[in-house]
Write a protein that holds these residues in place. Structure first.
Motif, PDB file in Angstrom:
ATOM      1  N   ARG A  67       0.736  -1.260   0.049  1.00 51.56           N
ATOM      2  CA  ARG A  67       0.073   0.064   0.071  1.00 51.56           C
ATOM      3  C   ARG A  67       0.912   1.321  -0.102  1.00 51.56           C
ATOM      4  O   ARG A  67       0.335   2.415  -0.055  1.00 51.56           O
ATOM      5  N   MET A  68       2.064   1.128   0.106  1.00 49.63           N
ATOM      6  CA  MET A  68       3.018   2.399   0.218  1.00 49.63           C
ATOM      7  C   MET A  68       3.034   2.823  -1.348  1.00 49.63           C
ATOM      8  O   MET A  68       2.935   2.165  -2.051  1.00 49.63           O
ATOM      9  N   HIS A  69       3.099   4.379  -1.168  1.00 47.62           N
ATOM     10  CA  HIS A  69       3.067   4.837  -2.571  1.00 47.62           C
ATOM     11  C   HIS A  69       4.597   4.979  -2.819  1.00 47.62           C
ATOM     12  O   HIS A  69       5.499   5.211  -2.346  1.00 47.62           O
ATOM     13  N   MET A  70       4.632   4.038  -4.184  1.00 52.21           N
ATOM     14  CA  MET A  70       6.173   3.813  -4.667  1.00 52.21           C
ATOM     15  C   MET A  70       6.179   4.965  -5.825  1.00 52.21           C
ATOM     16  O   MET A  70       5.380   5.328  -6.638  1.00 52.21           O
ATOM     17  N   PRO A  71       7.492   5.646  -5.687  1.00 55.73           N
ATOM     18  CA  PRO A  71       7.629   6.598  -6.826  1.00 55.73           C
ATOM     19  C   PRO A  71       7.701   5.851  -8.438  1.00 55.73           C
ATOM     20  O   PRO A  71       8.266   4.701  -8.505  1.00 55.73           O
ATOM     21  N   PRO A  72       7.195   6.616  -8.974  1.00 57.07           N
ATOM     22  CA  PRO A  72       6.920   6.027 -10.640  1.00 57.07           C
ATOM     23  C   PRO A  72       8.306   5.974 -11.340  1.00 57.07           C
ATOM     24  O   PRO A  72       9.084   6.656 -10.917  1.00 57.07           O
ATOM     25  N   GLN A 118      18.192   9.963  -8.217  1.00 59.19           N
ATOM     26  CA  GLN A 118      18.321  10.627  -6.793  1.00 59.19           C
ATOM     27  C   GLN A 118      16.993  10.878  -6.348  1.00 59.19           C
ATOM     28  O   GLN A 118      16.482  10.896  -5.156  1.00 59.19           O
ATOM     29  N   GLU A 119      16.101  11.606  -7.209  1.00 57.19           N
ATOM     30  CA  GLU A 119      14.747  12.214  -6.896  1.00 57.19           C
ATOM     31  C   GLU A 119      13.753  10.848  -6.428  1.00 57.19           C
ATOM     32  O   GLU A 119      13.039  11.004  -5.633  1.00 57.19           O
ATOM     33  N   GLN A 120      14.055   9.896  -7.191  1.00 57.66           N
ATOM     34  CA  GLN A 120      13.094   8.492  -7.083  1.00 57.66           C
ATOM     35  C   GLN A 120      13.729   8.010  -5.730  1.00 57.66           C
ATOM     36  O   GLN A 120      12.769   7.527  -5.052  1.00 57.66           O
ATOM     37  N   LEU A 121      15.007   7.879  -5.384  1.00 54.94           N
ATOM     38  CA  LEU A 121      15.291   7.374  -4.220  1.00 54.94           C
ATOM     39  C   LEU A 121      14.814   8.052  -2.922  1.00 54.94           C
ATOM     40  O   LEU A 121      14.368   7.584  -1.820  1.00 54.94           O
ATOM     41  N   LYS A 122      14.964   9.321  -2.949  1.00 56.16           N
ATOM     42  CA  LYS A 122      14.599  10.227  -2.027  1.00 56.16           C
ATOM     43  C   LYS A 122      13.002  10.152  -1.717  1.00 56.16           C
ATOM     44  O   LYS A 122      12.361   9.880  -0.600  1.00 56.16           O
ATOM     45  N   TYR A 182       8.709   5.313   2.561  1.00 59.05           N
ATOM     46  CA  TYR A 182       8.940   4.401   3.686  1.00 59.05           C
ATOM     47  C   TYR A 182       9.008   4.976   4.949  1.00 59.05           C
ATOM     48  O   TYR A 182       8.307   4.366   6.019  1.00 59.05           O
ATOM     49  N   HIS A 183       9.512   6.037   5.161  1.00 52.80           N
ATOM     50  CA  HIS A 183       9.573   6.729   6.504  1.00 52.80           C
ATOM     51  C   HIS A 183       8.305   7.179   6.926  1.00 52.80           C
ATOM     52  O   HIS A 183       7.767   6.766   8.075  1.00 52.80           O
ATOM     53  N   ARG A 184       7.380   7.844   6.130  1.00 49.24           N
ATOM     54  CA  ARG A 184       5.999   8.249   6.292  1.00 49.24           C
ATOM     55  C   ARG A 184       5.191   6.722   6.924  1.00 49.24           C
ATOM     56  O   ARG A 184       4.406   7.162   7.864  1.00 49.24           O
ATOM     57  N   HIS A 185       5.319   5.901   5.926  1.00 49.24           N
ATOM     58  CA  HIS A 185       4.632   4.564   6.305  1.00 49.24           C
ATOM     59  C   HIS A 185       5.082   4.133   7.765  1.00 49.24           C
ATOM     60  O   HIS A 185       4.098   3.573   8.638  1.00 49.24           O
ATOM     61  N   ALA A 186       6.219   4.033   7.924  1.00 45.87           N
ATOM     62  CA  ALA A 186       6.698   3.611   9.412  1.00 45.87           C
ATOM     63  C   ALA A 186       6.299   4.481  10.447  1.00 45.87           C
ATOM     64  O   ALA A 186       6.012   3.993  11.390  1.00 45.87           O
ATOM     65  N   LEU A 187       6.029   5.726  10.307  1.00 47.46           N
ATOM     66  CA  LEU A 187       5.615   6.860  11.408  1.00 47.46           C
ATOM     67  C   LEU A 187       4.079   6.624  11.629  1.00 47.46           C
ATOM     68  O   LEU A 187       3.744   6.747  12.583  1.00 47.46           O
ATOM     69  N   GLU A 188       3.261   6.331  10.379  1.00 52.44           N
ATOM     70  CA  GLU A 188       2.015   5.883  10.560  1.00 52.44           C
ATOM     71  C   GLU A 188       1.515   4.846  11.075  1.00 52.44           C
ATOM     72  O   GLU A 188       0.756   4.537  11.704  1.00 52.44           O
ATOM     73  N   ILE A 213       8.174  -2.881  -2.966  1.00 50.41           N
ATOM     74  CA  ILE A 213       9.259  -1.849  -2.301  1.00 50.41           C
ATOM     75  C   ILE A 213      10.693  -2.214  -2.966  1.00 50.41           C
ATOM     76  O   ILE A 213      11.451  -1.344  -3.125  1.00 50.41           O
ATOM     77  N   TRP A 214      10.895  -3.706  -2.901  1.00 45.70           N
ATOM     78  CA  TRP A 214      12.277  -4.066  -3.166  1.00 45.70           C
ATOM     79  C   TRP A 214      12.304  -3.974  -4.697  1.00 45.70           C
ATOM     80  O   TRP A 214      13.358  -3.625  -5.097  1.00 45.70           O
ATOM     81  N   GLN A 215      11.333  -4.153  -5.342  1.00 45.43           N
ATOM     82  CA  GLN A 215      11.535  -4.142  -7.049  1.00 45.43           C
ATOM     83  C   GLN A 215      11.426  -2.741  -7.539  1.00 45.43           C
ATOM     84  O   GLN A 215      12.472  -2.344  -8.220  1.00 45.43           O
ATOM     85  N   THR A 216      11.072  -1.954  -6.420  1.00 45.76           N
ATOM     86  CA  THR A 216      11.229  -0.411  -6.915  1.00 45.76           C
ATOM     87  C   THR A 216      12.554  -0.048  -6.413  1.00 45.76           C
ATOM     88  O   THR A 216      13.511   0.842  -7.155  1.00 45.76           O
ATOM     89  N   LEU A 217      13.002  -0.206  -5.195  1.00 49.15           N
ATOM     90  CA  LEU A 217      14.418  -0.101  -5.094  1.00 49.15           C
ATOM     91  C   LEU A 217      15.417  -0.481  -5.994  1.00 49.15           C
ATOM     92  O   LEU A 217      16.509   0.062  -6.353  1.00 49.15           O
ATOM     93  N   TYR A 218      15.288  -1.971  -6.404  1.00 47.43           N
ATOM     94  CA  TYR A 218      16.129  -2.373  -7.328  1.00 47.43           C
ATOM     95  C   TYR A 218      16.156  -1.373  -8.753  1.00 47.43           C
ATOM     96  O   TYR A 218      17.074  -1.299  -9.292  1.00 47.43           O
TER      97      TYR A 218
END
Length: 185
Positions: free
Chosen positions: A67-72, A79-83, A89-95, A117-122
């Motif tokens: 359900r996390m919003h993944m950057p397209p 750099q922008e996508q990683l940020k 991820y941070h927002r989800h953890a705090l929610e 999340i892993w596929q997006t990070l890869y």
């Protein structure tokens, strides 16, 4: 279908309700009986969908991550996508701090690198020039770094001020990106 409810129970409804209960009372406060009461079903009805509380928690963790919003993949710099991924991820953890804490004390729940999340990070790491053979290790190290920052935040070791927490996480992301730039150079 439950005679009390009148509508069929869905996995989505089970998971959403479980997340809400975990947010309210922590993982230890979730029981199959409490969940069934919230859903207005007989507790045994849940076992038609999940075999145990542990299986439910695994499913909840996987669906919460999905359900996390993944950057397209929109052509923006890595750099922008990683940020954007780090901030999501941070927002989800705090929610969902209780769920996030449980997830990170049960590494088998997050080790499936097929999750979005892993596929997006890869994908982002590939854009940064990380060799294919280094993707698993690099992603695990980045996850450990970010998780460490979030643990320090949630335990109040960095700051209790929400604005300071955001600035601290921005600094962590900045350090990651600068490290990745030097790695890929």
């Amino acid at each position: 279908m439950s005679a009390r409810r009148g509508t069929p129970l869905t996995i989505e409804e089970i998971c959403s309700t479980a997340v809400r209960l975990i947010d309210e009372s922590g993982v230890e406060g979730l029981s199959m009986r409490k969940l069934a009461a919230e859903l207005d079903v007989n507790p045994m009805s849940l076992y038609h969908h999940v075999e145990s509380k542990e299986a439910l928690l695994g499913l909840v963790c996987a669906t919460a991550a999905e359900r996390m919003h993944m950057p397209p993949d929109d052509g923006s710099p890595w750099q922008e996508q990683l940020k954007a991924l780090g901030l999501a991820y941070h927002r989800h953890a705090l929610e969902h701090p209780a769920l996030w804490g449980y997830l990170h004390t049960h590494p088998q729940l997050i080790s499936d690198h097929r999750l979005a999340i892993w596929q997006t990070l890869y994908r982002i790491l590939r854009l940064a020039g990380v060799p294919e053979s280094e993707l698993p290790r690099t992603s695990e190290i980045l996850n450990a770094f970010v998780a460490g920052v979030i643990v320090a935040e949630t335990q109040g070791r960095l700051s209790d001020d929400p604005e300071e927490i955001d600035r601290t996480f921005d600094l962590a992301v900045h350090l990651i990106i600068n490290g990745m730039v030097s790695f890929s150079a």
